[in-house]
Design a protein around this motif. Sequence first.
Motif, PDB file in Angstrom:
ATOM      1  N   SER A  79      19.008  49.978  81.511  1.00 51.77           N
ATOM      2  CA  SER A  79      18.879  50.632  80.206  1.00 51.77           C
ATOM      3  C   SER A  79      20.236  51.056  79.653  1.00 51.77           C
ATOM      4  CB  SER A  79      17.966  51.861  80.321  1.00 51.77           C
ATOM      5  OG  SER A  79      18.471  52.787  81.266  1.00 51.77           O
ATOM      6  N   ARG A  80      21.253  51.182  80.505  1.00 48.74           N
ATOM      7  CA  ARG A  80      22.588  51.527  80.015  1.00 48.74           C
ATOM      8  C   ARG A  80      23.166  50.409  79.131  1.00 48.74           C
ATOM      9  NH1 ARG A  80      24.560  55.905  83.281  1.00 48.74           N
ATOM     10  NH2 ARG A  80      22.645  56.933  83.952  1.00 48.74           N
ATOM     11  N   VAL A  81      22.628  49.208  79.273  1.00 46.29           N
ATOM     12  CA  VAL A  81      23.075  48.100  78.429  1.00 46.29           C
ATOM     13  C   VAL A  81      22.766  48.395  76.966  1.00 46.29           C
ATOM     14  CG1 VAL A  81      22.740  45.660  77.902  1.00 46.29           C
ATOM     15  CG2 VAL A  81      22.838  46.419  80.284  1.00 46.29           C
ATOM     16  N   VAL A  82      21.600  48.988  76.709  1.00 43.46           N
ATOM     17  CA  VAL A  82      21.202  49.302  75.327  1.00 43.46           C
ATOM     18  C   VAL A  82      22.172  50.308  74.717  1.00 43.46           C
ATOM     19  CG1 VAL A  82      19.347  50.154  73.859  1.00 43.46           C
ATOM     20  CG2 VAL A  82      18.803  48.864  75.932  1.00 43.46           C
ATOM     21  N   GLY A  83      22.472  51.381  75.453  1.00 43.26           N
ATOM     22  CA  GLY A  83      23.412  52.370  74.955  1.00 43.26           C
ATOM     23  C   GLY A  83      24.789  51.796  74.717  1.00 43.26           C
ATOM     24  N   THR A  84      25.203  50.886  75.585  1.00 41.83           N
ATOM     25  CA  THR A  84      26.524  50.269  75.437  1.00 41.83           C
ATOM     26  C   THR A  84      26.599  49.422  74.170  1.00 41.83           C
ATOM     27  OG1 THR A  84      26.752  50.197  77.848  1.00 41.83           O
ATOM     28  CG2 THR A  84      28.236  48.814  76.556  1.00 41.83           C
ATOM     29  N   LEU A  85      25.602  48.582  73.946  1.00 41.12           N
ATOM     30  CA  LEU A  85      25.598  47.735  72.750  1.00 41.12           C
ATOM     31  C   LEU A  85      25.507  48.578  71.481  1.00 41.12           C
ATOM     32  CD1 LEU A  85      23.272  44.765  73.817  1.00 41.12           C
ATOM     33  CD2 LEU A  85      25.751  44.960  74.011  1.00 41.12           C
ATOM     34  N   ARG A  86      24.687  49.621  71.516  1.00 40.95           N
ATOM     35  CA  ARG A  86      24.546  50.484  70.340  1.00 40.95           C
ATOM     36  C   ARG A  86      25.861  51.204  70.043  1.00 40.95           C
ATOM     37  NH1 ARG A  86      20.960  53.750  72.168  1.00 40.95           N
ATOM     38  NH2 ARG A  86      19.120  52.610  71.485  1.00 40.95           N
ATOM     39  N   THR A  87      26.509  51.725  71.081  1.00 41.10           N
ATOM     40  CA  THR A  87      27.785  52.425  70.900  1.00 41.10           C
ATOM     41  C   THR A  87      28.866  51.473  70.410  1.00 41.10           C
ATOM     42  OG1 THR A  87      27.215  54.021  72.629  1.00 41.10           O
ATOM     43  CG2 THR A  87      29.539  53.805  72.068  1.00 41.10           C
ATOM     44  N   ALA A  88      28.878  50.258  70.927  1.00 40.10           N
ATOM     45  CA  ALA A  88      29.862  49.272  70.479  1.00 40.10           C
ATOM     46  C   ALA A  88      29.683  48.959  69.001  1.00 40.10           C
ATOM     47  CB  ALA A  88      29.743  48.002  71.315  1.00 40.10           C
ATOM     48  N   ARG A  89      28.447  48.801  68.571  1.00 43.24           N
ATOM     49  CA  ARG A  89      28.193  48.536  67.150  1.00 43.24           C
ATOM     50  C   ARG A  89      28.702  49.678  66.279  1.00 43.24           C
ATOM     51  NH1 ARG A  89      22.168  45.955  66.122  1.00 43.24           N
ATOM     52  NH2 ARG A  89      22.520  43.919  67.101  1.00 43.24           N
ATOM     53  N   VAL A 117      36.815  61.123  57.622  1.00 43.78           N
ATOM     54  CA  VAL A 117      35.812  60.081  57.842  1.00 43.78           C
ATOM     55  C   VAL A 117      35.787  59.665  59.306  1.00 43.78           C
ATOM     56  CG1 VAL A 117      35.190  57.697  57.299  1.00 43.78           C
ATOM     57  CG2 VAL A 117      35.896  59.247  55.470  1.00 43.78           C
ATOM     58  N   THR A 118      36.968  59.517  59.910  1.00 41.34           N
ATOM     59  CA  THR A 118      37.038  59.137  61.321  1.00 41.34           C
ATOM     60  C   THR A 118      36.417  60.206  62.204  1.00 41.34           C
ATOM     61  OG1 THR A 118      39.051  57.864  60.921  1.00 41.34           O
ATOM     62  CG2 THR A 118      38.572  58.471  63.193  1.00 41.34           C
ATOM     63  N   ALA A 119      36.669  61.471  61.893  1.00 34.43           N
ATOM     64  CA  ALA A 119      36.095  62.567  62.680  1.00 34.43           C
ATOM     65  C   ALA A 119      34.572  62.536  62.626  1.00 34.43           C
ATOM     66  CB  ALA A 119      36.622  63.905  62.170  1.00 34.43           C
ATOM     67  N   ILE A 120      34.023  62.277  61.430  1.00 35.20           N
ATOM     68  CA  ILE A 120      32.566  62.209  61.289  1.00 35.20           C
ATOM     69  C   ILE A 120      32.001  61.048  62.095  1.00 35.20           C
ATOM     70  CG2 ILE A 120      30.696  61.797  59.649  1.00 35.20           C
ATOM     71  CD1 ILE A 120      32.403  63.239  57.538  1.00 35.20           C
ATOM     72  N   TYR A 121      32.647  59.887  61.986  1.00 40.29           N
ATOM     73  CA  TYR A 121      32.166  58.714  62.715  1.00 40.29           C
ATOM     74  C   TYR A 121      32.311  58.899  64.224  1.00 40.29           C
ATOM     75  CZ  TYR A 121      30.968  55.317  59.118  1.00 40.29           C
ATOM     76  OH  TYR A 121      30.323  54.626  58.110  1.00 40.29           O
ATOM     77  N   CYS A 122      33.416  59.491  64.672  1.00 40.05           N
ATOM     78  CA  CYS A 122      33.617  59.689  66.108  1.00 40.05           C
ATOM     79  C   CYS A 122      32.574  60.631  66.686  1.00 40.05           C
ATOM     80  CB  CYS A 122      35.027  60.210  66.383  1.00 40.05           C
ATOM     81  SG  CYS A 122      36.319  58.972  66.181  1.00 40.05           S
ATOM     82  N   ARG A 123      32.240  61.658  65.929  1.00 42.40           N
ATOM     83  CA  ARG A 123      31.180  62.561  66.389  1.00 42.40           C
ATOM     84  C   ARG A 123      29.854  61.818  66.472  1.00 42.40           C
ATOM     85  NH1 ARG A 123      29.593  68.508  63.862  1.00 42.40           N
ATOM     86  NH2 ARG A 123      27.930  68.961  65.375  1.00 42.40           N
ATOM     87  N   ARG A 124      29.604  60.952  65.505  1.00 39.65           N
ATOM     88  CA  ARG A 124      28.372  60.147  65.524  1.00 39.65           C
ATOM     89  C   ARG A 124      28.361  59.190  66.716  1.00 39.65           C
ATOM     90  NH1 ARG A 124      26.932  55.238  62.574  1.00 39.65           N
ATOM     91  NH2 ARG A 124      24.679  55.134  62.289  1.00 39.65           N
ATOM     92  N   ILE A 125      29.517  58.652  67.043  1.00 34.20           N
ATOM     93  CA  ILE A 125      29.612  57.760  68.209  1.00 34.20           C
ATOM     94  C   ILE A 125      29.303  58.522  69.484  1.00 34.20           C
ATOM     95  CG2 ILE A 125      31.214  56.422  69.629  1.00 34.20           C
ATOM     96  CD1 ILE A 125      32.644  55.652  67.000  1.00 34.20           C
ATOM     97  N   ARG A 126      29.922  59.682  69.638  1.00 33.40           N
ATOM     98  CA  ARG A 126      29.744  60.461  70.875  1.00 33.40           C
ATOM     99  C   ARG A 126      28.319  60.969  71.031  1.00 33.40           C
ATOM    100  NH1 ARG A 126      34.663  62.633  68.960  1.00 33.40           N
ATOM    101  NH2 ARG A 126      33.554  64.507  68.250  1.00 33.40           N
ATOM    102  N   ALA A 127      27.673  61.296  69.906  1.00 33.73           N
ATOM    103  CA  ALA A 127      26.332  61.880  69.971  1.00 33.73           C
ATOM    104  C   ALA A 127      25.226  60.837  69.925  1.00 33.73           C
ATOM    105  CB  ALA A 127      26.136  62.870  68.821  1.00 33.73           C
ATOM    106  N   GLY A 128      25.575  59.571  69.714  1.00 30.27           N
ATOM    107  CA  GLY A 128      24.546  58.572  69.444  1.00 30.27           C
ATOM    108  C   GLY A 128      24.185  57.677  70.609  1.00 30.27           C
ATOM    109  N   TRP A 129      24.591  58.020  71.842  1.00 32.18           N
ATOM    110  CA  TRP A 129      24.313  57.129  72.974  1.00 32.18           C
ATOM    111  C   TRP A 129      22.808  56.927  73.171  1.00 32.18           C
ATOM    112  CZ3 TRP A 129      26.899  53.998  76.303  1.00 32.18           C
ATOM    113  CH2 TRP A 129      26.227  53.594  77.454  1.00 32.18           C
ATOM    114  N   ASP A 130      22.049  58.000  73.145  1.00 30.94           N
ATOM    115  CA  ASP A 130      20.614  57.920  73.448  1.00 30.94           C
ATOM    116  C   ASP A 130      19.740  57.809  72.215  1.00 30.94           C
ATOM    117  OD1 ASP A 130      21.025  58.128  76.194  1.00 30.94           O
ATOM    118  OD2 ASP A 130      21.207  60.304  76.066  1.00 30.94           O
TER     119      ASP A 130
END
Length: 719
Positions: A651-661, A705-718
């Motif tokens: 299931s970590r594959v899903v989080g990895t692909l989502r985070t990469a996107r 904008v980068t700060a907003i996106y980075c926070r979204r990246i960090r919080a969006g794994w699950d």
Amino acid sequence: MAIKRKFFDDASSAAADAVVGKERSKVQDLLDDQPSHENKMPPTPMPVIEPEEPAPEPAEAPAPKTVAEAASFEEEPPGVPYKREKVSAVRNSVLPGFGSPGFKLLQIILGGVLLGFGLFFHFSDTDAEGASFMSIAFLVVAYLILSYEVIGDGIRKLFRAKFLDSDLLVTIATIGGVFVGQFPEATVGMFFYVIAGFLTSLNASHSDALFGALEDFEVDSVYVARDGGFTSVAPEKVWPGETILVQQNELVPIDGYVVGESGLLDTVLLTGDTAPKYVFAGDQVCAGMVVTSENLQLVTTCSYADSTAQRVTRFMYDDSADESRESEFARKFSTAFGIVVLLLGLALGIVPSLLTGNWHEWMRIAFTFMILAGTGELLLQGPLCFENGLGTAFYNGVLVRGDGPFEQLANAEKVVFNKTGTLTKGEPDVIDIIPAEGYKAATLLEMAAKAEALSGHRIADCIRKAYGKDIDEEELVGFTETPGLGVIVYVDGHRLVAGNARCMLAEGIDVRESHQAGNKLHVAVDQKYMGCIVTSDNARKDSEETIKGLHDMGLTGITMLTGGARGPSKLLSEELSIDEFGAELAPEDKLAALQTFTRNLQKNGTLVFVGDGEKDRILLDYADGGIALNGVRYPHIIDTVDTVVMPEAPSRVVGTLRTARRTFQAARTNTILVIVLKAVVMVLAVVGLAGIWAAPLVTLISAIVTAIYCRRIRAGWDK
């Protein structure tokens, strides 16, 4: 302490009894004459207090003959600890910074307040001599407070000939703005630039925190059993085969197997998994785990430099991976764009000034263009997105070797899974033994175990485990193994063949088909069919969740490939809702399937293959994005694969692909936004609607904008 020790002793005994009982009941039901199994423990380790045996010799370096000599031996064990550099190119970019975050914030607040007073007096009554003096005084102090470190960095960059560096260009432009009467605009521009630097440093600190485990992997000393007791030595001086002591709440420094009492481990630093792990005598333990029970004793199986934790560290600090197209574009475009804008600004500042004599107005345009020529936004904010994405994956137990492989995962169009050991546990069990007429089940199992005695296949391990007796390998002659088919070996002059139905067909042996679900190992001796042994491998608990998560991402055509029988493979694919599957495939058949999938991809689409790094190296290497599962079980795969999932969790594959996107969406958005905003500001500056302050405003908007996106990246794994 006594209570904990008793608990672990009882748990160890109970676990051992459960394992023995499970194996005995499972096979005893199939074989009436099958003897009970023995729980084989590892060899008795070297005594801890009074060692009687020397440490074994290393494979690649001369070793001392005794443990006492090892303590004073000058040479280090094989392997040299990795000297860490930087995680990525981000740290080599321009990063306005001045001390701790608290001091930075205080500096911005103080400078902003003084700037506010300066602007108030500037616009309130510019004709009054006192107001003009107060305005200049506040603006001068505000400028000095805000800019002193930026100016210092700019001067250093000047001597290093970094002429497109943002610090240098902002320094020149704002100081120049003061001399052409743009003091308020120059101070406001510096204020915007410093705030952008503060936000950027916060983003960098968040990404550094995600990689915090890499710092924790470093140890200064290890307790080793030498000279009748435990001696503290540098980890580089510990030899494979020595006994070490890891105390409670300490990091396991070197891979090894447990001796003595059992224990409890926290694996979150290594795998991102918060569930505790119980280990008993003989269990393997990887460096990077933390002992949370009482002291644990291990016999090391490698040197410190070759331990799992150090392999992970080398992996994450490795910059040999390919650069992503996003990074390559930002790097090349920023250089060309910066040179063009800088030359254009100088031309607009000098030529019209000579023709019209209006130096103040045209130099304002020149200084605005000069700041716009800075490369900080493109060279820094994008890599910060990559660091947050890679760090988020690492924090959750997934290692990705840089932004190039990460981009391949972000563009995933086709995802292919290997079955055994990836979607299933990879530990099949014997569920039935079906002898042919004239043979007993015990004889069939014995012949199968001897045929598979030298094979490394999982089913072979399962057969040997079910047989439960030692096999004299000297009586095995002429062993050959054909991947995807089976094995052939001679025992006491008899020719044994064990394999799937295709193997029997190739040998001209008729088999008796069974409709029972499971993988079937057929056995024949001297061209006579003896029967088959049925094994089954259960799906991992999160395999269904994995396929559902990929479907939710919009991925279709999810495929499973296996060398196992078609029947159980079809049942598993239906159970997990897999779109398509291929069964009874030899390794070359799997490779041919991947080649076919690759030819059918869209222009920018990539093929992602998820498999076992131990058995699927060729397939992982061929795929655009190869993801190896079970990095803890096979730590050496870290050296050969670009993406490694440390825990046994597909299931970590899903989080990895989502985070990469999300990561590359953020980097691409920032690049487009910066280019558009700079072009708009250039036009506005030429027509007189934007001053020096507008150029640093682009940097600030990019940082926000980068700060907003980075926070979204960090919080969006699950999510």
